[in-house]
Every structure is written in structure tokens, then in C-alpha cells.
Design a protein around this motif. Structure first.
Motif, PDB file in Angstrom:
ATOM      1  N   ILE A   1      28.211 -19.466  14.768  1.00  0.00           N
ATOM      2  CA  ILE A   1      29.577 -19.826  13.971  1.00  0.00           C
ATOM      3  C   ILE A   1      29.186 -21.481  13.696  1.00  0.00           C
ATOM      4  CG2 ILE A   1      31.844 -20.652  14.178  1.00  0.00           C
ATOM      5  CD1 ILE A   1      32.133 -18.747  16.719  1.00  0.00           C
ATOM      6  N   SER A   2      29.256 -21.523  12.280  1.00  0.00           N
ATOM      7  CA  SER A   2      29.144 -22.601  11.474  1.00  0.00           C
ATOM      8  C   SER A   2      30.658 -23.570  11.653  1.00  0.00           C
ATOM      9  CB  SER A   2      28.418 -22.958  10.186  1.00  0.00           C
ATOM     10  OG  SER A   2      28.663 -24.181   9.841  1.00  0.00           O
ATOM     11  N   GLY A   3      30.859 -24.610  12.314  1.00  0.00           N
ATOM     12  CA  GLY A   3      32.308 -25.260  12.276  1.00  0.00           C
ATOM     13  C   GLY A   3      32.801 -25.332  13.465  1.00  0.00           C
ATOM     14  N   ALA A   4      33.246 -26.491  14.162  1.00  0.00           N
ATOM     15  CA  ALA A   4      34.003 -26.564  15.322  1.00  0.00           C
ATOM     16  C   ALA A   4      35.413 -27.368  15.103  1.00  0.00           C
ATOM     17  CB  ALA A   4      33.072 -27.535  16.276  1.00  0.00           C
ATOM     18  N   GLY A   5      36.085 -26.764  14.049  1.00  0.00           N
ATOM     19  CA  GLY A   5      37.071 -27.467  13.732  1.00  0.00           C
ATOM     20  C   GLY A   5      38.285 -26.604  14.595  1.00  0.00           C
TER      21      GLY A   5
ATOM     22  N   ASN B   1      18.478  -5.646  10.990  1.00  0.00           N
ATOM     23  CA  ASN B   1      18.848  -5.583  12.563  1.00  0.00           C
ATOM     24  C   ASN B   1      19.528  -7.120  12.886  1.00  0.00           C
ATOM     25  OD1 ASN B   1      18.239  -2.938  13.026  1.00  0.00           O
ATOM     26  ND2 ASN B   1      15.785  -3.818  12.796  1.00  0.00           N
ATOM     27  N   ALA B   2      19.396  -8.005  11.900  1.00  0.00           N
ATOM     28  CA  ALA B   2      19.751  -9.570  12.441  1.00  0.00           C
ATOM     29  C   ALA B   2      19.906 -10.394  11.547  1.00  0.00           C
ATOM     30  CB  ALA B   2      18.719 -10.045  13.600  1.00  0.00           C
ATOM     31  N   VAL B   3      20.287 -11.514  11.572  1.00  0.00           N
ATOM     32  CA  VAL B   3      20.565 -12.841  10.777  1.00  0.00           C
ATOM     33  C   VAL B   3      19.474 -13.855  11.599  1.00  0.00           C
ATOM     34  CG1 VAL B   3      21.975 -14.225   9.485  1.00  0.00           C
ATOM     35  CG2 VAL B   3      22.842 -12.074  10.250  1.00  0.00           C
ATOM     36  N   ASN B   4      18.486 -14.251  10.733  1.00  0.00           N
ATOM     37  CA  ASN B   4      17.811 -15.351  11.082  1.00  0.00           C
ATOM     38  C   ASN B   4      18.307 -16.669  10.500  1.00  0.00           C
ATOM     39  OD1 ASN B   4      15.942 -13.688  12.581  1.00  0.00           O
ATOM     40  ND2 ASN B   4      15.107 -12.948  10.751  1.00  0.00           N
ATOM     41  N   VAL B   5      18.668 -17.508  11.292  1.00  0.00           N
ATOM     42  CA  VAL B   5      19.083 -18.986  11.026  1.00  0.00           C
ATOM     43  C   VAL B   5      18.130 -20.085  11.293  1.00  0.00           C
ATOM     44  CG1 VAL B   5      21.223 -20.498  10.878  1.00  0.00           C
ATOM     45  CG2 VAL B   5      21.541 -17.916  10.933  1.00  0.00           C
ATOM     46  N   THR B   6      18.125 -21.004  10.397  1.00  0.00           N
ATOM     47  CA  THR B   6      17.284 -22.232  10.483  1.00  0.00           C
ATOM     48  C   THR B   6      18.142 -23.341  10.266  1.00  0.00           C
ATOM     49  OG1 THR B   6      15.502 -21.165   9.189  1.00  0.00           O
ATOM     50  CG2 THR B   6      15.636 -23.839   9.523  1.00  0.00           C
ATOM     51  N   LEU B   7      18.045 -24.241  11.405  1.00  0.00           N
ATOM     52  CA  LEU B   7      18.984 -25.388  11.495  1.00  0.00           C
ATOM     53  C   LEU B   7      18.239 -26.442  11.145  1.00  0.00           C
ATOM     54  CD1 LEU B   7      20.804 -24.725  14.962  1.00  0.00           C
ATOM     55  CD2 LEU B   7      21.352 -23.947  12.709  1.00  0.00           C
ATOM     56  N   ALA B   8      19.161 -27.695  10.786  1.00  0.00           N
ATOM     57  CA  ALA B   8      18.542 -28.855  10.154  1.00  0.00           C
ATOM     58  C   ALA B   8      17.456 -29.454  11.256  1.00  0.00           C
ATOM     59  CB  ALA B   8      19.759 -30.008   9.857  1.00  0.00           C
ATOM     60  N   ASP B   9      17.762 -29.086  12.421  1.00  0.00           N
ATOM     61  CA  ASP B   9      17.019 -29.906  13.418  1.00  0.00           C
ATOM     62  C   ASP B   9      15.416 -28.966  13.410  1.00  0.00           C
ATOM     63  OD1 ASP B   9      17.385 -27.451  14.880  1.00  0.00           O
ATOM     64  OD2 ASP B   9      18.406 -28.941  16.606  1.00  0.00           O
ATOM     65  N   GLY B  10      15.324 -28.035  12.673  1.00  0.00           N
ATOM     66  CA  GLY B  10      14.069 -27.225  12.701  1.00  0.00           C
ATOM     67  C   GLY B  10      14.170 -25.935  13.583  1.00  0.00           C
ATOM     68  N   THR B  11      15.156 -25.836  14.361  1.00  0.00           N
ATOM     69  CA  THR B  11      15.326 -24.773  15.191  1.00  0.00           C
ATOM     70  C   THR B  11      15.769 -23.349  14.300  1.00  0.00           C
ATOM     71  OG1 THR B  11      16.373 -26.206  16.758  1.00  0.00           O
ATOM     72  CG2 THR B  11      16.789 -23.663  17.046  1.00  0.00           C
ATOM     73  N   GLU B  12      14.955 -22.400  14.946  1.00  0.00           N
ATOM     74  CA  GLU B  12      15.505 -21.063  14.246  1.00  0.00           C
ATOM     75  C   GLU B  12      16.132 -20.175  15.297  1.00  0.00           C
ATOM     76  OE1 GLU B  12      11.982 -19.357  12.831  1.00  0.00           O
ATOM     77  OE2 GLU B  12      11.481 -20.903  11.234  1.00  0.00           O
ATOM     78  N   VAL B  13      17.325 -19.509  14.950  1.00  0.00           N
ATOM     79  CA  VAL B  13      18.221 -18.917  15.853  1.00  0.00           C
ATOM     80  C   VAL B  13      18.454 -17.442  15.100  1.00  0.00           C
ATOM     81  CG1 VAL B  13      20.391 -18.811  17.014  1.00  0.00           C
ATOM     82  CG2 VAL B  13      19.491 -20.836  16.412  1.00  0.00           C
ATOM     83  N   PRO B  14      17.909 -16.457  16.034  1.00  0.00           N
ATOM     84  CA  PRO B  14      18.373 -15.089  15.527  1.00  0.00           C
ATOM     85  C   PRO B  14      19.846 -14.883  15.957  1.00  0.00           C
ATOM     86  CG  PRO B  14      16.953 -15.159  17.470  1.00  0.00           C
ATOM     87  CD  PRO B  14      17.234 -16.176  17.263  1.00  0.00           C
ATOM     88  N   ALA B  15      20.532 -14.107  15.407  1.00  0.00           N
ATOM     89  CA  ALA B  15      21.974 -13.743  15.716  1.00  0.00           C
ATOM     90  C   ALA B  15      22.186 -12.361  15.064  1.00  0.00           C
ATOM     91  CB  ALA B  15      22.951 -14.564  15.260  1.00  0.00           C
ATOM     92  N   ASP B  16      23.207 -11.641  15.698  1.00  0.00           N
ATOM     93  CA  ASP B  16      23.566 -10.442  15.118  1.00  0.00           C
ATOM     94  C   ASP B  16      24.856 -10.598  14.191  1.00  0.00           C
ATOM     95  OD1 ASP B  16      22.629  -8.407  17.508  1.00  0.00           O
ATOM     96  OD2 ASP B  16      23.421  -9.827  18.661  1.00  0.00           O
ATOM     97  N   LEU B  17      25.384 -11.648  14.033  1.00  0.00           N
ATOM     98  CA  LEU B  17      26.421 -11.984  12.897  1.00  0.00           C
ATOM     99  C   LEU B  17      26.533 -13.501  13.117  1.00  0.00           C
ATOM    100  CD1 LEU B  17      28.554 -10.753  11.300  1.00  0.00           C
ATOM    101  CD2 LEU B  17      30.316 -11.343  13.210  1.00  0.00           C
ATOM    102  N   VAL B  18      26.498 -13.901  11.542  1.00  0.00           N
ATOM    103  CA  VAL B  18      26.830 -15.490  11.510  1.00  0.00           C
ATOM    104  C   VAL B  18      28.225 -15.641  10.792  1.00  0.00           C
ATOM    105  CG1 VAL B  18      26.243 -17.461   9.803  1.00  0.00           C
ATOM    106  CG2 VAL B  18      24.407 -16.124  11.295  1.00  0.00           C
ATOM    107  N   VAL B  19      28.958 -16.536  11.282  1.00  0.00           N
ATOM    108  CA  VAL B  19      30.310 -16.717  10.787  1.00  0.00           C
ATOM    109  C   VAL B  19      30.460 -18.152  10.225  1.00  0.00           C
ATOM    110  CG1 VAL B  19      32.803 -16.910  11.363  1.00  0.00           C
ATOM    111  CG2 VAL B  19      31.324 -15.208  12.501  1.00  0.00           C
ATOM    112  N   GLY B  20      30.853 -18.303   8.869  1.00  0.00           N
ATOM    113  CA  GLY B  20      31.199 -19.580   8.339  1.00  0.00           C
ATOM    114  C   GLY B  20      32.469 -19.940   8.577  1.00  0.00           C
ATOM    115  N   ALA B  21      32.871 -20.852   9.366  1.00  0.00           N
ATOM    116  CA  ALA B  21      34.174 -21.438   9.756  1.00  0.00           C
ATOM    117  C   ALA B  21      34.073 -22.997   9.408  1.00  0.00           C
ATOM    118  CB  ALA B  21      34.652 -21.323  11.194  1.00  0.00           C
ATOM    119  N   ASP B  22      33.435 -23.247   8.329  1.00  0.00           N
ATOM    120  CA  ASP B  22      33.270 -24.789   8.032  1.00  0.00           C
ATOM    121  C   ASP B  22      33.713 -25.400   6.677  1.00  0.00           C
ATOM    122  OD1 ASP B  22      31.673 -22.830   6.575  1.00  0.00           O
ATOM    123  OD2 ASP B  22      29.786 -23.985   6.611  1.00  0.00           O
ATOM    124  N   GLY B  23      35.159 -24.804   6.676  1.00  0.00           N
ATOM    125  CA  GLY B  23      35.992 -25.382   5.655  1.00  0.00           C
ATOM    126  C   GLY B  23      35.978 -25.117   4.126  1.00  0.00           C
TER     127      GLY B  23
END
Length: 412
Positions: free
Chosen positions: A8-12, A136-158
Motif C-alpha cells: 500500500i502506498s500511503g499511511a493516511g 503472477n505478481a507486481v514488482n515494485v521499486t522503492l526510492a531507497d532501491g529496494t525491490e518488493v514483489p507483491a500480489d497486489l499494489v494499492v494506491g492510497a496516496d491522495g
């Protein structure tokens, strides 16, 4: 991935709320937030209708009540501070312009964060920079260089969602201006609010003050009508200068509020706008809350949409141990089907921006009189149905038991 993962993107509001329900269904949840922590302060928001019922189902309503603000109601004031009209909090069964449960946005976010922090992988001071979908997945790259595989990505970022921009396209396709801008910040209580929300209107302008936990401080707002303005969202000084151009010498406490805005460390400035999308899901990426269907602060429904959206999305996804590619797509389709009528109702602003930012002195007088008369018989039932039942305009499914949906107003 041995355990089904949702990033999930966003901690509001929407992000932690969704995290709560996903954990109950057995998911591993990662929440990425660009801020260094949960953002404190913010304007007062209300918990009413379906949003309130979601919080009750989470078992958090008691804590929300403990952090709520003592509100007396809303009053429209003249330049000299005398009152044109009032709407006490008891009006419309506690569901008027000021509801019976008002809480600072930062307090609401903090309660949700504390309720989920133990089992949610929160990654602050970070953000999503790239999203690549496979079968089969969503591959996400973060600003710190980390790569995270996920089954689902959710934008909750306003409303300025980075996830939406990366997956659906430029912001201009989906963000629809409503004709004005607003700022919120903390200011000294120079009025003596005593629980009242005071609103001063001049043609095209709105200055307001609401009580906070500190009796010496207020949550203040300055809003003005305008066609779209090109400005730097990161340049707070530029935004404060815009306010000065509109509010200097405007009367009431406007000059004092401008001085407070210049020093406020919680200053926020943004456009009155809605996010309108034909679909807010694509592949293994979806949106929740303001990112997918912002109704604008004028609706008063942003909190309810965020809470209900998180609840419905998690409920339709169902148990993690039975999730597969086909069910993800079915769940996202049902999520949109359940939410769409509620979104349409919340985004329906019968008076647009005019009630909040009247164009003329005559409109200001008429608006104040309308606020008085709508609370009286025989206008009250019509006004209540038209303007103050939106929060209840969805039947919440009971995902835990799989039984028929609870009726509006149910405490389940």
C-alpha cells in the motif's frame, strides 16, 4: 512469496484502514509513506454514517470518541463578528455540517496507525518509483532501491497519487478542478470559539476557525474562488503569498489568520478538486480513497470514502490463502461495483462551490437565510434527505459472516 502480500502506498486514513482488514484476512501488508512518520494535526474531520460503522466494526470507536473534539456547531459571521445564522451540532440528528463526532485528521490517522503498527510493515520516508506488472505478481521499486514483489499494489496516496500516475497516466486526466483553493493551518484562537466553528464569507472568500484540543489554538482555513493557478506545491512561501493577495484587509480576523499562516508548521494548501475515473483498477493495481475517487473537502465525505473503501476492498479480496489471479480480478471488479454508487453520491455537489464560496454579498445573505430555514418545519425533512444522508448511502456487506449486507444505520 509464501504469504500473499499487498503493498500500500500511503499511511493516511485509507492505507492503515485497509491494512487492518487485510491482516485479519491473513495477508502480509507493507505500507510505504513518503513522510517521515504519521502526519500530525490537519483539519477537523467527522465520523458519520458508513464510515462510523466501519470504525465500530474495527473496535476503535471508543478511542475515537476519547480523542474527539467538543463541538457546539457552525455559525456564519459578519465582518464585525456578529452572527448571521447558526446550525448547532444537534441539528439533523448530529449529521449536519458539524457532526456529533469530530476528530482531528492527525488523531484519526494516529489511532489507525497504532491499531496496525504491530503487524504491518510500515516504511516511512520512502516512496514507490516504479511498478512492473507480470501475470503472477507486481514488482515494485522503492526510492531507497529496494525491490518488493507483491500480489497486489494499492494506491492510497491522495489526490496527487504517484501510483495513479505510474499506472494510469498523468494527473490532468483525472483531477477535475472545482474553481477554488483552500489552506488549513493552526492559529491562535483570537475569537474565543468555545467549541463553535465560525465561518466568515466575503464575495469569493471564506475564512474559518474551529476549536482544537488546545483552548488557545484553532484550526483555521482560508479559501478563495479562482480559475486554475500554476504554482509549486513544494513552495509554501509562494502559497502564503497567494493567500495574502486575496485576504489582506478582507475583514473579520483575516489579517490575524494571514500572520498565523506565515508561521504555521502544519500549513497545507491545495485545490478544490475531484478525482474522477472510469475505473480505478488496472491489472494487479488498484486505488482507494482520495487517490481513486476524491470527492473534495466540499463534500465532507473524504473520511467515509477512505474508511469504507478500505473495508470493501479487503472484504472482496477475501482470505489470503485462497487468493489467485482470477479471484484478484473478480474481487477488484466487485470492489468497484459496490463502491461506485456511493462514490457517485458523495461526488454529487448540488451547489458546487457556491455555498462555501458565494460570488456576491447577496448570495452570502441568501445562503445564511437558507441555513436558518432548512432547520425548520416544513423544510427540515427535505433538507435532511437532500444534504445530510449521504454518509449512509451504502449498505455495508458483512464480510466476516458472509451474511446479507447490514442495513444502513446498523451497528454491526
Amino acid at each position: 512469496m509464501t504469504q500473499r502480500t499487498v503493498l500500500i502506498s500511503g499511511a493516511g486514513i485509507a492505507g492503515p484502514s485497509l491494512a487492518y482488514w487485510l491482516h485479519r484476512s491473513g495477508y502480509r501488508v507493507i505500507v510505504v509513506e513518503v513522510a517521515p512518520g504519521i502526519r500530525p494535526g490537519g483539519q477537523t474531520v467527522d465520523l458519520r454514517g458508513a464510515g462510523r460503522r466501519v470504525v465500530r466494526r474495527m473496535g476503535l470507536l471508543g478511542e475515537m470518541n476519547e480523542r474527539s473534539l467538543d463541538q457546539k456547531g457552525v455559525a456564519w459571521v459578519r465582518r464585525d463578528g456578529s452572527r448571521r445564522a447558526e446550525m448547532p451540532v444537534e441539528a439533523f440528528h448530529g449529521n449536519g455540517l458539524v457532526s456529533k463526532l469530530e476528530i482531528l485528521r492527525g488523531d484519526l490517522a494516529d489511532v489507525l496507525y497504532r491499531a496496525t503498527a504491530e503487524y504491518t510493515d510500515y516504511r516511512f520516508d520512502n516512496r514507490i518509483t516504479a511498478i512492473e506488472q507480470t501475470d503472477n505478481a507486481v514488482n515494485v521499486t522503492l526510492a531507497d532501491g529496494t525491490e518488493v514483489p507483491a500480489d497486489l499494489v494499492v494506491g492510497a496516496d491522495g489526490p496527487h497519487s504517484a501510483v495513479r500516475r505510474l499506472v494510469f497516466g498523468p494527473e490532468e486526466r483525472f483531477v477535475k478542478p472545482l474553481g477554488g483553493y483552500n489552506a488549513w493551518f493552526t492559529a491562535p484562537d483570537t475569537v474565543g470559539l468555545h467549541g463553535w466553528y465560525l465561518m466568515y464569507q466575503a464575495p469569493g472568500l471564506n475564512a474559518s476557525m474551529r476549536s482544537s484540543h488546545d483552548p488557545q489554538k484553532a484550526k483555521a482555513g482560508l479559501a478563495f474562488r479562482s480559475d486554475p493557478i500554476a504554482y509549486d506545491r513544494r513552495d509554501l512561501d509562494e502559497q502564503r503569498e497567494l493567500l495574502t493577495q486575496y485576504f489582506a484587509g478582507a475583514g473579520w480576523h483575516c489579517d490575524a489568520l494571514l500572520a498565523a499562516a506565515a508561521d504555521a508548521d502544519d500549513f497545507y494548501f491545495g485545490e478544490f478538486a475531484q478525482v474522477q475515473m472510469e475505473t480505478f483498477s488496472r491489472g494487479r493495481v488498484t486505488l482507494v480513497g482520495d487517490a481513486g475517487y476524491c470527492a473534495s473537502p466540499l463534500s465532507g465525505m473524504g473520511t467515509s470514502l477512505a474508511l469504507v473503501g478500505g473495508y470493501v476492498l479487503a472484504g472482496e479480496l477475501g482470505p489470503a490463502d485462497s487468493l489467485d489471479a482470477e479471484r484478484i480480478q473478480t474481487a477488484l471488479q466487485k470492489y468497484e461495483a459496490v463502491m461506485r454508487p456511493y462514490i457517485d453520491r458523495c461526488q454529487d455537489l448540488p451547489n458546487g462551490i457556491d455555498g462555501y464560496l458565494p460570488k456576491s454579498a447577496t448570495d452570502i445573505t441568501i445562503n445564511a437565510q437558507a441555513m436558518k430555514w432548512m432547520q425548520r418545519w416544513p423544510f427540515r425533512p427535505f433538507a435532511e434527505k437532500k444534504w445530510f444522508t449521504t454518509a449512509d448511502a451504502i449498505v455495508l456487506p458483512d464480510y466476516d459472516s458472509g451474511s446479507a449486507p447490514a442495513s444502513p444505520g446498523s451497528s454491526r
